[in-house]
Every structure is written in C-alpha cells, then in structure tokens.
Design a protein around this motif. Structure first.
Motif, PDB file in Angstrom:
ATOM      1  N   THR A   1       3.909   6.600  -9.903  1.00 40.48           N
ATOM      2  CA  THR A   1       3.724   7.259  -8.613  1.00 40.48           C
ATOM      3  C   THR A   1       3.306   6.237  -7.556  1.00 40.48           C
ATOM      4  OG1 THR A   1       3.124   9.357  -9.656  1.00 40.48           O
ATOM      5  CG2 THR A   1       2.450   9.038  -7.367  1.00 40.48           C
ATOM      6  N   TYR A   2       2.381   5.361  -7.918  1.00 41.43           N
ATOM      7  CA  TYR A   2       1.979   4.313  -6.973  1.00 41.43           C
ATOM      8  C   TYR A   2       3.173   3.422  -6.631  1.00 41.43           C
ATOM      9  CZ  TYR A   2      -0.652   0.579  -4.736  1.00 41.43           C
ATOM     10  OH  TYR A   2      -1.114  -0.335  -3.829  1.00 41.43           O
ATOM     11  N   PHE A   3       3.932   3.047  -7.647  1.00 37.60           N
ATOM     12  CA  PHE A   3       5.056   2.143  -7.391  1.00 37.60           C
ATOM     13  C   PHE A   3       6.062   2.767  -6.439  1.00 37.60           C
ATOM     14  CE2 PHE A   3       9.445   0.993  -8.417  1.00 37.60           C
ATOM     15  CZ  PHE A   3       9.420  -0.352  -8.074  1.00 37.60           C
ATOM     16  N   THR A   4       6.485   4.003  -6.717  1.00 36.07           N
ATOM     17  CA  THR A   4       7.514   4.605  -5.868  1.00 36.07           C
ATOM     18  C   THR A   4       6.986   4.914  -4.475  1.00 36.07           C
ATOM     19  OG1 THR A   4       9.304   6.243  -5.888  1.00 36.07           O
ATOM     20  CG2 THR A   4       7.102   7.060  -6.395  1.00 36.07           C
ATOM     21  N   SER A   5       5.655   5.061  -4.344  1.00 37.55           N
ATOM     22  CA  SER A   5       5.060   5.328  -3.037  1.00 37.55           C
ATOM     23  C   SER A   5       4.816   4.055  -2.247  1.00 37.55           C
ATOM     24  CB  SER A   5       3.731   6.080  -3.206  1.00 37.55           C
ATOM     25  OG  SER A   5       3.911   7.279  -3.926  1.00 37.55           O
TER      26      SER A   5
ATOM     27  N   SER B   1      10.476  10.448  -2.480  1.00 41.75           N
ATOM     28  CA  SER B   1      10.788  10.117  -3.872  1.00 41.75           C
ATOM     29  C   SER B   1      10.669  11.321  -4.787  1.00 41.75           C
ATOM     30  CB  SER B   1       9.857   9.001  -4.368  1.00 41.75           C
ATOM     31  OG  SER B   1      10.116   7.795  -3.701  1.00 41.75           O
ATOM     32  N   PHE B   2       9.764  12.239  -4.466  1.00 40.21           N
ATOM     33  CA  PHE B   2       9.540  13.374  -5.348  1.00 40.21           C
ATOM     34  C   PHE B   2      10.160  14.681  -4.845  1.00 40.21           C
ATOM     35  CE2 PHE B   2       6.086  10.559  -6.771  1.00 40.21           C
ATOM     36  CZ  PHE B   2       6.295  10.613  -8.139  1.00 40.21           C
TER      37      PHE B   2
ATOM     38  N   TYR C   1       0.846  -1.186   0.000  1.00 40.98           N
ATOM     39  CA  TYR C   1       0.000   0.000   0.000  1.00 40.98           C
ATOM     40  C   TYR C   1       0.890   1.247   0.000  1.00 40.98           C
ATOM     41  CZ  TYR C   1      -3.887  -3.089   1.118  1.00 40.98           C
ATOM     42  OH  TYR C   1      -4.818  -4.081   1.086  1.00 40.98           O
ATOM     43  N   PRO C   2       0.409   2.358  -0.552  1.00 39.65           N
ATOM     44  CA  PRO C   2       1.236   3.579  -0.605  1.00 39.65           C
ATOM     45  C   PRO C   2       1.623   4.067   0.787  1.00 39.65           C
ATOM     46  CG  PRO C   2      -0.646   3.760  -2.082  1.00 39.65           C
ATOM     47  CD  PRO C   2      -0.873   2.523  -1.261  1.00 39.65           C
TER      48      PRO C   2
ATOM     49  N   PRO D   1      15.510   9.150  -7.664  1.00 40.73           N
ATOM     50  CA  PRO D   1      14.761   7.899  -7.507  1.00 40.73           C
ATOM     51  C   PRO D   1      14.877   7.051  -8.774  1.00 40.73           C
ATOM     52  CG  PRO D   1      13.257   9.701  -7.976  1.00 40.73           C
ATOM     53  CD  PRO D   1      14.617  10.310  -7.889  1.00 40.73           C
ATOM     54  N   ARG D   2      15.804   6.131  -8.784  1.00 38.09           N
ATOM     55  CA  ARG D   2      16.256   5.496 -10.023  1.00 38.09           C
ATOM     56  C   ARG D   2      15.173   4.728 -10.763  1.00 38.09           C
ATOM     57  NH1 ARG D   2      18.369   0.174  -8.303  1.00 38.09           N
ATOM     58  NH2 ARG D   2      18.260   0.022  -6.051  1.00 38.09           N
ATOM     59  N   HIS D   3      14.198   4.157 -10.046  1.00 40.34           N
ATOM     60  CA  HIS D   3      13.176   3.364 -10.735  1.00 40.34           C
ATOM     61  C   HIS D   3      12.139   4.233 -11.442  1.00 40.34           C
ATOM     62  CE1 HIS D   3      14.626  -0.507  -9.578  1.00 40.34           C
ATOM     63  NE2 HIS D   3      14.622  -0.203  -8.301  1.00 40.34           N
ATOM     64  N   LEU D   4      12.225   5.554 -11.309  1.00 38.87           N
ATOM     65  CA  LEU D   4      11.344   6.450 -12.052  1.00 38.87           C
ATOM     66  C   LEU D   4      11.965   6.892 -13.373  1.00 38.87           C
ATOM     67  CD1 LEU D   4       9.890   8.761  -9.234  1.00 38.87           C
ATOM     68  CD2 LEU D   4       8.925   6.682 -10.221  1.00 38.87           C
ATOM     69  N   THR D   5      13.155   6.404 -13.679  1.00 39.32           N
ATOM     70  CA  THR D   5      13.856   6.833 -14.890  1.00 39.32           C
ATOM     71  C   THR D   5      13.038   6.558 -16.146  1.00 39.32           C
ATOM     72  OG1 THR D   5      15.933   6.311 -13.761  1.00 39.32           O
ATOM     73  CG2 THR D   5      16.047   6.694 -16.127  1.00 39.32           C
ATOM     74  N   GLY D   6      12.341   5.429 -16.193  1.00 35.35           N
ATOM     75  CA  GLY D   6      11.553   5.091 -17.369  1.00 35.35           C
ATOM     76  C   GLY D   6      10.358   5.992 -17.584  1.00 35.35           C
ATOM     77  N   LEU D   7       9.888   6.667 -16.542  1.00 32.17           N
ATOM     78  CA  LEU D   7       8.746   7.579 -16.656  1.00 32.17           C
ATOM     79  C   LEU D   7       9.119   8.886 -17.339  1.00 32.17           C
ATOM     80  CD1 LEU D   7       5.878   8.680 -15.833  1.00 32.17           C
ATOM     81  CD2 LEU D   7       6.922   9.312 -13.631  1.00 32.17           C
TER      82      LEU D   7
END
Length: 543
Positions: A360-364, A310-311, A301-302, A377-383
């Motif tokens: 956003t859900y994933f990083t949260s 993350s942001f 859950y977030p 936040p490296r896993h947001l690179t694809g966004l």
C-alpha cells in the motif's frame, strides 16, 4: 469460535464438480491469447528482443535485434548500447523456448515470427507457472478452509484477479507472484514440520529469482524474511535450538538465492557498469526518468491521489476490478482471532499485515501514471495471493455463523470479480485515457465482435464465435462460484443469499455505470484497438 479445519462434504459432490471447473479454468488460461502486434507491446517485446539477441548474436545488448526485427520501447541505453529496462530473468528464461522454435522453424535468422514467439513464451513461462501456483494455493487454502470455500476462492483468484491478466502477458508481475508464493509455501511447509530444512534452499531460490524477475519484488521478499524469522522464533523449542534452526535456515536460504543474486549483479556490471546499477538509471526515454528520481528509486512520500486511483479507480483500481479482495480487510480480523488459537497462524498474520502495509505504501508513494496501458495496478500483483486466506476465512465465518445476507453479498463480490477482471483481461491493453475499463472499453469491443484471439482461431473457428465460447465459459464459472459459496454447504439457505447477492451485483454494476463517461477518450481507445486487433470479426489466426 475457531474456523474448523476443512469440514467434510459428500465425496461425490465435492470431487466431480471441481474437476470440471478446474478443467474449464485451465482451458481459459491455455486457449486465450490477447495480443496485437500493432501495439508493439514494449514491456513484452523488449524482453523477447533480448532473448533474440542472446540466441542470434550472443550479446546482452539488443542493438542488432532492433535493426533486424524492428524498434521496441522500454529501453535503457549505456555507451550507445540498448538493453531492456527490466530485470533480466524472463529474457534469459525464454532462451530455450526461442532456441527450440528457431530449430523447429528452419534455423535461420527470421525463422521465429513474433506471434508464435509471444504465444509460446507466455504459455511456458507465465501461464503454466500460474497453473502450478493455483495448485499450491488450493493445497494451502485446503488446510484451513472447507473444500467448497477453498475451491471458490482459488477459482476467483485464478480468473478474478491480476493473476489472470498478467499470466496472459509476457511480463514479470505474475512471475513475481508465483515465485513469492512458492517461497512462502516452502517456508509454510517447513514451519509445519512437513518439509525438512532443505526446503530453505527452495525458499531462498524463489526469493533470489523474484528480485531477478522484478526489482520491486524485493518488497515481497522482505515479507517472506519476516515470516521465516517469526515462524522459527515462535516454535515450541528451547531458545538455543530456535537460534540454531534460524542460523541454518538463513544459511541454506542464502545458498539458494546466491546464483540468482550473483547472476543479476554480473548482468548489471556487464550492461550498466556497476553490480548495483539497474537499467532504470539509464532510461532511453527522458519522459520516464522523473518517475524513478527522488526518494528511493522513485518511492517517495505517500500521495493520496496515487492511493485512491491504485485501489478504487474505475480504470485500473485493484478493488474496482477485484472487489472480492475487499473481503481480506475484515478477514485480517478473523485471521487475528485464529492466530490467538493457533500458533502457526501468528506468523502468517504478521506476513499479511506487513505485505498489505508495504505494498500500500509503495503504490501510494510511486507515480500512478507509470502503470501505463495495463489491466489493474500491475505492481500489486505479488500482494494478491497473500490476501486469499483472510478473504477465505471471512467467507467461512459467514457460512458458519448464520448470516445468509452477508454471505450472499460476499459471494457476489467474487462473481463480479471474475466478470469484471475477466472481460478486462479479454482486452488486456488499456489506454490511459479510458474512463472505465469494463463498460468504457471491454464491453464496447465485445459488442462489436472484437473478442480476444485464441487457440480456437488457430483451429479455424473465427471470431466472434470463438470468443463468445470463451466468454460463456468465463461467465459460467462466475455463476458457479456464487452458487458454491452462497447456496451450497449452508443449512437452509433459502432465498436470502440470492436476493442479497443480486442486490450487491446491482450495486456494483451501478457503480460501473456511474463512472463510465463514453467520452472521446473511450471512443478513441475503442476505435484504435479495433484497428490493431489481431483477429477481427470474421477472421481466424495462423502462425
């Protein structure tokens, strides 16, 4: 009122300056080499140790490589055999690079040293693909934005976002961004009837390779599937023709993806005993296990803390390092307005919204503490590349609607992104206990003469001289972006954009200053990196 398609500019002014700008951008990508062997960068070396094992011993496991070349982290263990915990695409992609270096260097076991291995693996497999991506991004943006805005947004993405940081690391995050946007580009050209249906093979191959490069890339692949389906269903064709087209496209995409998906499953079977079982279920370090337990592969859950950090964290928050991406949020409303007038924009609107919501859900919902020693936040690179059109549309609207103060402030966000992300990328290894990556870590290192290693050091130019030259190029492009957006291409801009831009820069610098603590964590991180720096002041570099 719709944004005009690529308004014309004087040909000489629109061509000469961007050529020089892009040449400097390419030079920064090719010349910079932020790497320090003393850190034993686990995310990078675990992949390259598997590359060594594949070439030297013909094995997937890296037991002998660990014995011969030294221990690395980020490992999984199954039945006493060690493997990288990461998806395997980059490990296999580096095999030809390693084989050529090995043959060139003498062909014996220890012929390929660590530093040149990392350098050429990055150059060929992460840097050059990103330069190709920038070309695709510019072509895509040029279909909807004026040349000046398209150039400025492309340069800002190239130097002021996670694309810059992770192109200069042998990790899969920017590889994921390259593959996702390349797959989208193929689908976009098909939707515009500029490519034949065979383009679905390209899109499918990119999607399959994305998952083989990074498991979390599946989130972006789902967005591409949504875009592909909507772009077909909303075509002006009879329903039967649309369903036939959709079936053909799905079949071709599956054919393109199949080699990568089957290869990934065979790898899982050979290494971990099941085609759907990844290395994250067999992590060697028990301290990392809780991050991947519970929920779906660790996605729960977030958590408000994970979302905020993350942001907005001054250490590695997405908007703190790349504030220009904030323009994409109101830019979605502009994109929605455009979608009402242009059918082809509707599917793109849903793609952006879906990816923004999903990432956003994933990083949260995933553990923020797992980002670890990285820039942003490296896993947001694809966004990130999918936020460029909304940001560009907003900039275009500000240029044409007579809001010089807002335009100046928006241009300053782009300039600040290049400055903040650029100097952070000069370091690119960020300890977790630093308060602020720019003023707490990067600037103190730069002041002390610890500038990034580069090809200039190989040519005999020592630091800090070589690093200062690259820093000047970076800040020069940051200034060019502001001038290009805020002062060129608008009628009678006056002093308002400049004043508003300076005010925005002062505000952003004030936020940076307010969040830096200069505490023991900052000081300790600076001292530690100085001890392991590959090219300290007064030194050059040799392979």
């Amino acid at each position: 009122m719709s944004v005009p398609e690529a308004p014309a500019e004087p040909e000489a002014r629109a061509s000469r300056a961007p050529r020089a700008v892009y040449a400097v951008l390419v030079a920064l990508y090719v010349l910079l080499f932020p790497y320090h062997p003393g850190l034993r960068s686990p995310n990078e070396l675990c992949r390259l140790w598997q590359t060594r094992a594949l070439v030297e011993y013909g094995t997937l496991d890296i037991n002998r490589a660990l014995k011969d070349f030294g221990y690395v982290g980020d490992l999984s263990v199954k039945d006493g055999k060690y493997y990288p915990s990461k998806a395997p695409l980059l490990s296999f992609a580096a095999v030809p690079v390693y084989a050529v270096l090995r043959a060139w260097s003498g062909g014996f076991l220890y012929a390929v040293r660590e530093v040149p291995l990392v350098f050429f693996s990055r150059l060929i497999l992460t840097v050059l693909p990103t330069l190709l991506l920038l070309w695709l991004v510019r072509r895509f943006l040029g279909s909807y934005l004026s040349p000046g805005v398209a150039d400025a947004v492309t340069v800002t993405y190239g130097l002021g976002s996670l694309a810059f940081s992770y192109s200069l690391l042998f990790m899969s995050h920017q590889t994921t961004a390259v593959l996702l946007f390349s797959g989208f580009y193929a689908l976009w050209r098909i939707a515009r009837d500029e490519w034949r249906e065979r383009g679905y093979l390209v899109a499918g191959a990119c999607a399959g390779a994305t998952v083989a490069a990074e498991y979390t890339g599946a989130l972006g692949v789902l967005g591409l599937v949504l875009y592909a389906v909507l772009s077909v269903l909303w075509r002006e064709e009879p329903p039967r023709a649309r369903w036939v087209r959709l079936g053909q496209g799905a079949g071709l995409a599956l054919v393109g993806a199949l080699p990568f998906v089957v290869g990934l499953m065979l790898y899982h079977q050979a290494a971990f005993g099941h085609p759907l079982e990844s290395g994250y279920k067999h992590l060697n370090d028990a301290a990392y296990q809780p991050w991947h337990l519970g929920g779906f592969l660790g996605i729960r859950y977030p958590d408000p803390r994970a979302f905020a950090l993350s942001f907005f964290s001054p250490l590695r928050g997405l908007f703190a390092l790349s504030p220009f991406l904030l323009l994409a949020l109101p830019g979605v409303a502009v994109l929605r307005h455009e979608a009402r007038a242009r059918r082809e924009m509707r599917a793109h609107l849903w793609l952006v919204v879906a990816l923004l919501a999903g990432y956003t859900y994933f990083t949260s919902a995933f553990s923020y503490d797992s980002w670890g020693w990285t820039t942003g936040p490296r896993h947001l690179t694809g966004l990130v590349p999918f936020l460029l059109l909304p940001a560009g549309l907003l900039l275009e609207r500000l240029r044409t609607s007579g809001h010089p103060a807002l335009l100046g402030a928006a241009a300053a966000l782009c300039t600040a992104s290049i400055a903040f992300t650029g100097v952070a990328t000069f370091v690119n290894y960020v300890p977790d206990d630093v308060s602020n990556v720019v003023l707490g870590l990067a600037v103190p290192l730069l002041r002390a003469g610890y500038l990034p290693p580069s090809v200039l050091n190989l040519l005999g130019i020592p630091n800090p001289v070589a690093g200062v030259l690259l820093l000047v190029l970076l800040l020069g492009l940051a200034g060019w972006v502001f001038v290009r957006l805020g002062l060129h291409g608008t009628e009678r801009p006056g002093a308002t954009p400049l004043i508003a831009g300076l005010a925005m820069l002062a505000l952003l610098l004030g936020l940076q200053t307010a969040t830096v603590k200069h505490h023991s964590g900052d000081q300790g991180a600076v001292r530690f990196l100085e001890k392991v720096w590959l090219v300290p002041p007064g030194r050059t570099l040799g392979f």
